[in-house]
Design an enzyme around this catalytic site. Structure first.
Site, PDB file in Angstrom:
ATOM      1  CG  HIS A 231       4.081 -33.358  13.146  1.00  0.00           C
ATOM      2  ND1 HIS A 231       3.675 -32.387  14.029  1.00  0.00           N
ATOM      3  CD2 HIS A 231       3.962 -32.809  11.906  1.00  0.00           C
ATOM      4  CE1 HIS A 231       3.320 -31.302  13.354  1.00  0.00           C
ATOM      5  NE2 HIS A 231       3.496 -31.527  12.063  1.00  0.00           N
ATOM      6  CB  CYS A 274       3.698 -34.272  19.950  1.00  0.00           C
ATOM      7  SG  CYS A 274       3.503 -32.493  19.822  1.00  0.00           S
TER       8      CYS A 274
END
Length: 465
Positions: A231, A274
């Site tokens: 992430h 991301c």
């Protein structure tokens, strides 16, 4: 300023371009990724002009003031976005040549009919010209990639984030990342790298893994490569504990000061994470809910949206205090207002002096590929893997035997740009930043006896003005 010839070409093509360019937003994004326009310029063009043609007029009015590289970059972006007719108005002498380059990529992505993440087969060098390049790989123009083991490939794959959730940080497990790990393992093993895999690392463990590799001798290797699957938010990736590590610290861990046996050798980084919480629909951006979840097609988005701010970047800097420069750590408040590629440039953009004079810039020979653009999410299909990593695996396996790294990455960008979720029509734009000083070919299947290890180049700290 743009050269006069290029200004004249742009002026002659003005009206045809207004009638031809189909997706001006993606063209603007492409020029932003190539650092031709700044984020502020991008926002002014997109938000200040409601009509498609007005956006394009504003862009073309700006380009002549964006330096001598702006014209060629504009042409390249049009090619990458398959705006072929528009590109032909800029360079009519190349009309038709570019179209054949796109015929060798799948027309849709992802597509299991043409790519199986579990079975990666790398094409081997057979072309005489490539063999000649291999023989000349100790020239000033091509990196030597000749040894039986090209180098270490460090793969950090974070899938399970229960520790972060236990600490109150909303990070979902990254289902589907196992396909990315399998594909990258097979790919880099076939490219003759020594693969080292670290699963489910905390931020400190990521820092420790990099430090461990940096301390090794790379004298018998030609290259270093690293992939981080996790992430992320803008400029950072998450450990499974919810702590963050700066991308520039990841890169800096392997620079010429911390790993002198990699001086003059390419250092490649691939980041699947991301870099924000926006979703790209081509002409509009929307925000979704807090945690990642499966899209209706199985396209699950790994995102830092809604994550608690309790994990401070500075906590990771403490773990890396022996690895980072004095100014390496920025607080989140500073980080959020900076463009990712400008942030990375602060680390990479040192003067790369010729190695022949006995010195080289400490940040030379570094390459960074990002799954997505600043502020945006990256898409991960739970039954296929991420769009970006699987595109890297497909393109490298099919074309590394004949294409140089930057050309490979343009194909990767093009392939990722073809992907789209069924519901919502969300898109993704990958990108890369290169401080490489030579061309890099992987030469799969070719090896030769290498001369005795080259002497290590010394780096002398220079006073700052």
């Amino acid at each position: 300023m743009m050269e006069k010839e290029h200004k004249d070409r742009l002026q002659r093509a003005w009206l045809p371009l207004l009638n031809t360019v189909g997706d001006v937003i993606r063209v603007i994004d492409g020029l932003f990724t190539k650092n031709i326009i700044t984020r502020l310029m991008k926002e002014r063009i997109v938000q200040g002009n409601a009509v498609h043609s007005d956006k394009l007029r504003a862009l073309m009015d700006l380009l002549p003031r964006r330096g001598p590289e702006a014209f060629d970059a504009f042409y390249d972006v049009l090619i990458e976005q398959e705006e072929f007719d528009a590109a032909d108005y800029l360079k009519p002498e190349l009309k038709g040549q570019h179209k054949t380059r796109n015929d060798d990529l799948p027309k849709k992505w992802p597509d299991r009919d043409v790519h199986d993440p579990d079975h990666i087969k790398v094409s081997l060098v057979a072309d005489k010209e490539m063999i000649q390049n291999f023989e000349n790989a100790y020239s000033d123009e091509i990196y030597p990639m000749c040894r039986a083991k090209r180098g270490i490939f460090l793969l950090i794959d974070n899938q399970n984030f229960y520790a972060a959730r236990a600490a109150g940080i909303k990070l979902a497990d990254r289902d589907g990342t196992e396909f990315d790990q399998t594909a990258l393992h097979s790919l880099f093993e076939a490219l003759d790298f020594k693969v080292e895999i670290k699963d489910n690392c905390s931020a400190k463990q990521i820092a420790d893994a990099l430090q461990e590799v940096a301390r090794k001798s790379h004298r018998d290797f030609d290259c270093f490569a690293c992939a981080i699957l996790s992430h992320g938010e803008q400029g950072v990736v998450f450990g499974v504990d919810g702590d963050k590590i700066l991308i520039k610290d990841i890169i800096g861990a392997m620079d010429g000061v911390r790993c002198p046996t990699l001086i003059g050798k390419p250092k490649l980084f691939f980041v699947q994470a991301c870099q924000g919480n926006k979703y790209d629909k081509g002409v509009s951006v929307v925000k979704l809910g807090d945690a990642a979840g499966d899209m209706p097609t199985g396209d699950s988005v790994s995102t830092g949206d809604g994550v608690s701010t309790g994990a401070d970047v500075s906590t990771v800097a403490d773990h890396m205090k022996n690895m980072t420069m004095q100014d390496a750590v920025q607080h989140k408040e500073e980080l959020d207002v900076m463009d990712l590629y400008n942030l990375v440039d602060n680390v990479l953009n040192k003067q790369c002096d010729n190695v022949s004079n006995g010195k080289t810039g400490t940040k030379c020979d570094i390459f960074l590929a990002m799954a997505t653009s600043p502020d945006y999410v990256s898409i991960r299909n739970t039954k296929f893997g991420s769009w970006f990593i699987q595109a890297v695996a497909y393109v490298f396996s099919k074309f590394a035997h004949k294409n140089e790294l930057l050309h490979l990455m343009i194909k990767v960008n093009r392939l990722v740009s073809r992907a789209e979720t069924r519901e919502g029509g969300y898109k993704q734009v990958s990108g890369f930043n290169s401080k490489l000083t030579k061309e890099l070919y992987f030469f799969p299947g070719l090896k030769k006896q290498v001369p005795s290890p080259r002497p290590e180049t010394s780096i002398e700290p220079q006073a700052q003005n």
